[in-house]
Scaffold this active site. Structure first.
Site, mmCIF file in Angstrom:
data_model
loop_
_atom_site.group_PDB
_atom_site.id
_atom_site.type_symbol
_atom_site.label_atom_id
_atom_site.label_comp_id
_atom_site.label_asym_id
_atom_site.label_seq_id
_atom_site.Cartn_x
_atom_site.Cartn_y
_atom_site.Cartn_z
ATOM 1 C CG ASP A 1 9.561 -7.797 28.306
ATOM 2 O OD1 ASP A 1 10.223 -7.476 27.309
ATOM 3 O OD2 ASP A 1 8.792 -8.770 28.318
ATOM 4 C CG ASP B 1 9.974 -10.065 22.470
ATOM 5 O OD1 ASP B 1 8.957 -10.733 22.696
ATOM 6 O OD2 ASP B 1 10.391 -9.162 23.221
#
Length: 242
Positions: free
Chosen positions: A40, A181
């Site tokens: 991320d 996700d």
């Protein structure tokens, strides 16, 4: 075993949620079990958080040769695409919400570098926004929680996008991967499995936070997946017990 339905899925641990004190140990253990790693990249503007960076990708490269997938949550996507190209991140996934006017140029730059281009759909964002370039994208990430922080509420309605993206892919003879996700864990394994994404991003609630060591956490994750979905792990294949 007869009449066994087989399918392959890919597992991509979210490194933002791992225990950084055991970084090398956890990566070494997971390398023989997963397909890629999810990284991320947050700039503190697109979402109110700052996390990993292209520098972190370079550190992972020192201990793993598996593909790395960057999930950008940034406002100035072209700037970060260039940074991620520089570190040769295998998948570079930009947020669809800031891609208008620059999507094709980012995709072209990523492909010219020999890398794969991905796009992310946040919960409120519909598939239509990426239709102009869906045929040249390599991966589409469907967010099943609001972006920016781990552990947020699972949004079951987002799973319909996975089903629709699979239909579009089959009918249009496209080849993008479908990734999900957010909150991939015991409570949601069954409904996620039914939606049937190609890539499962797994984080703290589904893997890293289950026990105090990665080996036991992995065993618990496998058991929970098998019990709730009816599929079993078998050398990269997932075979139905039904």
């Amino acid at each position: 075993m007869t009449n066994v339905k087989e399918r392959r899925i890919q597992l991509s641990p979210s490194l933002m949620t791992m225990d950084l004190d055991q970084f090398k140990e956890e990566i070494t253990f997971l390398d023989g079990k997963v397909n890629s790693y999810h990284v991320d990249i947050m700039d503190g503007h697109f979402v109110p958080n700052i996390t990993l960076s292209p520098w972190f990708i370079e550190q992972v490269r020192k201990v793993s040769s598996l593909p790395l997938s960057a999930h950008m949550m940034v406002t100035d996507a072209p700037v970060w695409v260039k940074k991620l190209i520089d570190v040769k991140c295998d998948y570079i996934c930009f947020p669809s919400e800031v891609a208008n006017g620059v999507a094709f140029s980012m995709i072209d730059d990523i492909h010219a570098a020999g890398l794969k281009a991905g796009v992310v759909l946040n919960p409120e964002t519909q598939i239509d926004i990426i239709k102009p370039y869906i045929d040249v994208i390599d991966k589409i990430t469907v967010m099943t929680i609001d972006p920016g922080f781990a552990g947020q509420k699972f949004l079951a309605g987002t799973l319909s996008k996975i089903v629709e993206l699979r239909r579009i892919r089959e009918e249009s003879d496209l080849s993008y991967e479908i990734e999900m996700d957010g909150s991939t864990n015991l409570k949601h394994w069954k409904m996620i499995s039914d939606a049937n994404p190609d890539v499962y991003v797994i984080g703290r609630s589904g893997l890293f936070g289950l026990t105090d060591n990665i080996e036991d956490s992995w065993s618990q994750m496998v058991e929970e997946y098998e019990q709730t979905t009816g599929y079993r792990f078998d050398n990269g294949k997932y075979q139905s017990r039904r």
